[in-house]
Scaffold this motif. Structure first.
Motif, short mmCIF file in Angstrom:
data_model
loop_
_atom_site.label_atom_id
_atom_site.label_comp_id
_atom_site.label_asym_id
_atom_site.label_seq_id
_atom_site.Cartn_x
_atom_site.Cartn_y
_atom_site.Cartn_z
N UNK A 153 7.77 5.12 -5.28
CA UNK A 153 8.62 6.04 -5.08
C UNK A 153 8.00 7.76 -5.07
N UNK A 154 7.25 7.36 -5.37
CA UNK A 154 6.94 9.00 -5.54
C UNK A 154 5.85 9.10 -4.22
N UNK A 155 5.25 8.28 -3.69
CA UNK A 155 4.77 8.26 -1.79
C UNK A 155 5.82 8.38 -1.29
N UNK A 156 6.86 7.89 -1.34
CA UNK A 156 8.44 7.34 -0.35
C UNK A 156 8.92 8.63 -0.55
N UNK A 157 9.14 9.59 -1.72
CA UNK A 157 10.20 10.80 -1.51
C UNK A 157 9.22 11.84 -0.74
N UNK A 158 7.82 11.52 -1.38
CA UNK A 158 6.90 12.60 -0.48
C UNK A 158 7.18 12.90 0.89
N UNK A 159 6.72 11.64 2.00
CA UNK A 159 5.89 11.52 2.81
C UNK A 159 7.88 11.67 3.72
N UNK A 160 8.87 11.31 3.02
CA UNK A 160 10.24 11.12 3.63
C UNK A 160 10.41 12.51 5.04
N UNK A 161 10.62 14.05 4.25
CA UNK A 161 10.77 14.61 4.59
C UNK A 161 9.74 15.20 6.37
N UNK B 151 -6.51 6.70 8.17
CA UNK B 151 -5.67 6.92 7.29
C UNK B 151 -5.48 8.04 7.38
N UNK B 152 -4.36 8.80 7.47
CA UNK B 152 -3.78 9.92 7.14
C UNK B 152 -3.42 11.02 5.77
N UNK B 153 -3.47 11.69 5.53
CA UNK B 153 -3.44 12.27 4.86
C UNK B 153 -3.13 13.82 4.36
N UNK B 154 -2.69 15.20 5.91
CA UNK B 154 -2.26 15.30 6.05
C UNK B 154 -0.99 15.44 6.24
N UNK B 155 0.44 14.65 5.81
CA UNK B 155 1.81 14.86 5.99
C UNK B 155 2.38 15.93 6.49
N UNK B 156 1.57 17.22 6.88
CA UNK B 156 2.45 17.91 7.19
C UNK B 156 2.70 18.01 8.87
N UNK B 157 1.86 17.41 9.53
CA UNK B 157 1.60 17.44 10.57
C UNK B 157 1.31 15.55 11.30
N UNK B 158 2.29 15.18 11.29
CA UNK B 158 2.23 13.49 11.90
C UNK B 158 1.87 13.33 12.84
N UNK B 159 1.36 12.72 13.35
CA UNK B 159 0.84 12.22 15.11
C UNK B 159 2.05 11.72 14.94
N UNK B 160 3.16 10.76 15.92
CA UNK B 160 4.07 10.61 16.96
C UNK B 160 3.61 9.01 16.16
N UNK B 161 2.63 8.49 16.43
CA UNK B 161 2.06 6.92 15.54
C UNK B 161 1.66 7.01 14.20
N UNK B 162 2.33 7.46 13.72
CA UNK B 162 2.56 7.87 12.12
C UNK B 162 3.32 6.92 11.31
N UNK C 182 0.92 -1.21 -0.10
CA UNK C 182 -0.41 0.08 0.32
C UNK C 182 0.94 1.33 -0.53
N UNK C 183 0.07 2.81 -0.44
CA UNK C 183 1.12 3.44 -0.32
C UNK C 183 -0.24 4.57 0.48
N UNK C 184 -0.44 4.58 1.51
CA UNK C 184 -1.09 5.16 2.96
C UNK C 184 -0.12 4.53 3.97
N UNK C 185 -0.40 6.31 5.11
CA UNK C 185 0.38 6.59 5.87
C UNK C 185 -0.64 6.09 7.04
N UNK C 186 -0.99 5.48 7.63
CA UNK C 186 -1.88 5.51 8.85
C UNK C 186 -1.67 5.49 10.00
N UNK C 187 -2.42 5.61 10.85
CA UNK C 187 -2.32 5.64 12.55
C UNK C 187 -2.37 4.36 13.20
#
Length: 468
Positions: free
Chosen positions: A133-141, A81-92, A70-75
């Motif tokens: 790859x786009x997903x990983x590059x986007x969420x990495x920072x 599912x978390x869509x706002x990567x700019x404010x990730x919770x600690x358990x992301x 999958x290409x999603x960030x979750x809690x």
């Protein structure tokens, strides 16, 4: 005629017919039957092969992986599912699927998918790679910010951000370099540079600079590390603006320094491990590790200019390795877990790597198709039997450390979730498609033969003289 006489007459008639039929039926023997045309009882398919069959097989794997990675960030706590990567919770964390998106095994899978896209013209394979790859590059920072803030983060992302072993960095880095070279719109440079910094500047080495580990013994060479470390350095020579020759020279130097210690010329194979402090150096010829070595040479030869001063030396080592491997292929088309021990089990991932490398070498003109085309095709037939209806790859040895006794290798488990099998099988299938498109295999006298030109006539059913 009474009933008793009727039955007696009928019985005698049937016995007479049976006796006559037995007299008429000839025994199959050398004088009345072309015995060499009898159908053998093969355990794996042994027949002509089409590109459609191969693509159908690898498509099944693609469909399975599309559903299970999958290409999603979750809690982690809620699964939301978390869509706002700019404010990730600690358990992301990255959503868990059947396989990790940035393991070295998946680096192989990404390279294989790109090869499959080129071989088949099917954009779905490249989409699989670029989406992830786009997903990983986007969420990495954003995960890096989380790591700096809390001192910890999702283990999968931490492996990307702060690699601690070649396994964490090399294969994914090589795949990202290939993807970036193909698609300039990708922005993988920060991840690539981070990986390369670890490989070139932080990985543990012997005194002469050879990639090494401190386990299971101090100053141990793992044959696996040829592949984990060398291809990304070689491929980076295609991307570097300056000092391109420096990176290729480092890649070639590593190969020959590994070979100096680990190549066993009388076997034409590599030992799996070498420990600097040992007086003797036991040789266990583990299948997949020899695959990584052959794949490393394949990758470097792909990058190396034809006029490179060490190309002939590397090509000779590659060809000797192929000769050693081809001599050990089993009658079922697979290679064994320990290559020279026929009572060890038949293993899928190593077989698939050999099929890819041998097919690719034929297609590049490094090997003779007549000699090695049948080896690759038999190997593919074997591998194809391990792709189940769901698209899972069976018969793959799980992740394996190093040992100096045979039992360790003989009893390593196999599992459909051993990620090591998926990339090699897709890569092998892709290159088999190229092979079938470029070469001219044909059944002749019940055997697969590879021809330099298309054979338009049907081989005769009967031979004037019997084959030897």
């Amino acid at each position: 005629m009474n009933i008793k006489t009727f039955y007696l007459t009928g019985t005698l008639l049937l016995l007479s017919i049976g006796t006559y039929a037995q007299k008429k039926k000839e025994t199959i023997n050398d004088s009345n039957t072309p015995l060499h045309l009898l159908q053998p009882e093969y355990k794996v398919p042994y027949k002509a092969l089409s590109t459609t069959e191969v693509k159908t097989d690898i498509d099944r794997i693609l469909r399975y992986l599309e559903k299970t990675t999958h290409t999603r960030v979750v809690s982690e706590k809620t699964g939301k599912v978390i869509t706002d990567y700019s404010n990730l919770p600690a358990d992301a964390q990255l959503e868990r699927g059947a396989f990790r998106l940035a393991s070295y095994e998946w680096g192989v899978t990404y390279s294989a998918m790109m090869a499959a896209a080129e071989a088949t013209g099917d954009a779905a394979y490249m989409k699989y790679v670029t989406d992830r790859f786009k997903f990983l590059a986007e969420v990495a920072p954003h995960f890096r910010n989380l790591l700096e803030k809390n001192g910890t983060t999702d283990p999968q992302m931490k492996q990307i951000l702060t690699p601690h072993a070649l396994d964490d960095a090399g294969a994914v880095c090589a795949a990202m370099i290939k993807a970036q070279l193909q698609d300039k719109s990708l922005n993988l440079y920060p991840l690539i540079d981070n990986y390369l910094d670890f490989i070139l500047n932080k990985e543990y080495r012997l005194a002469d600079g050879t990639f090494a580990r401190i386990r299971p013994q101090l100053n141990t060479l793992w044959l696996d590390d040829m592949f984990m470390g060398v291809p990304p350095v070689a491929w980076y020579s295609r991307m570097a603006d300056k000092e391109q020759s420096k990176y290729l020279a480092e890649a070639v130097r590593q190969i020959f320094q590994f070979a100096e210690r680990m190549w066993v010329p009388e076997k034409k194979l590599f030992r799996h491990g070498w420990v600097e402090g040992m007086g003797d150096h036991p040789a266990f010829f583990w299948g997949r590790a020899n695959g990584w070595a052959l794949l490393t040479m394949t990758e470097v030869l792909d990058v190396m200019p034809t006029n490179h001063p060490q190309r002939e030396k590397l090509m000779n080592l590659f060809r000797e390795h192929v000769r050693g491997l081809a001599a050990l292929q089993s009658g079922e088309g697979f290679w064994h877990q320990l290559l020279d021990r026929n009572d060890s089990y038949l293993e899928t991932s190593a077989t698939a790597i050999y099929v890819y490398c041998i097919s690719h070498a034929i297609n590049q003109g490094w090997l003779d198709a007549m000699a090695y085309g049948p080896v690759a095709q038999l190997g593919w037939h074997a591998v194809s039997t391990q792709i189940n209806a769901e698209g899972q790859v069976e018969g793959t040895c799980v992740g394996t450390g190093m040992a100096f006794d045979p039992a360790f290798y003989y009893y390593r488990p196999v599992n459909v979730y051993a990620a090591h099998g998926y990339g090699p099988v897709i890569w092998a299938g892709a290159e088999m498609i190229n092979l079938l498109n470029k070469q001219h295999p044909k059944m002749n006298d019940s055997a697969i033969q590879y021809y330099r030109t298309e054979q338009k006539t049907q081989a005769p059913i009967f031979s004037v003289s019997k084959p030897d």
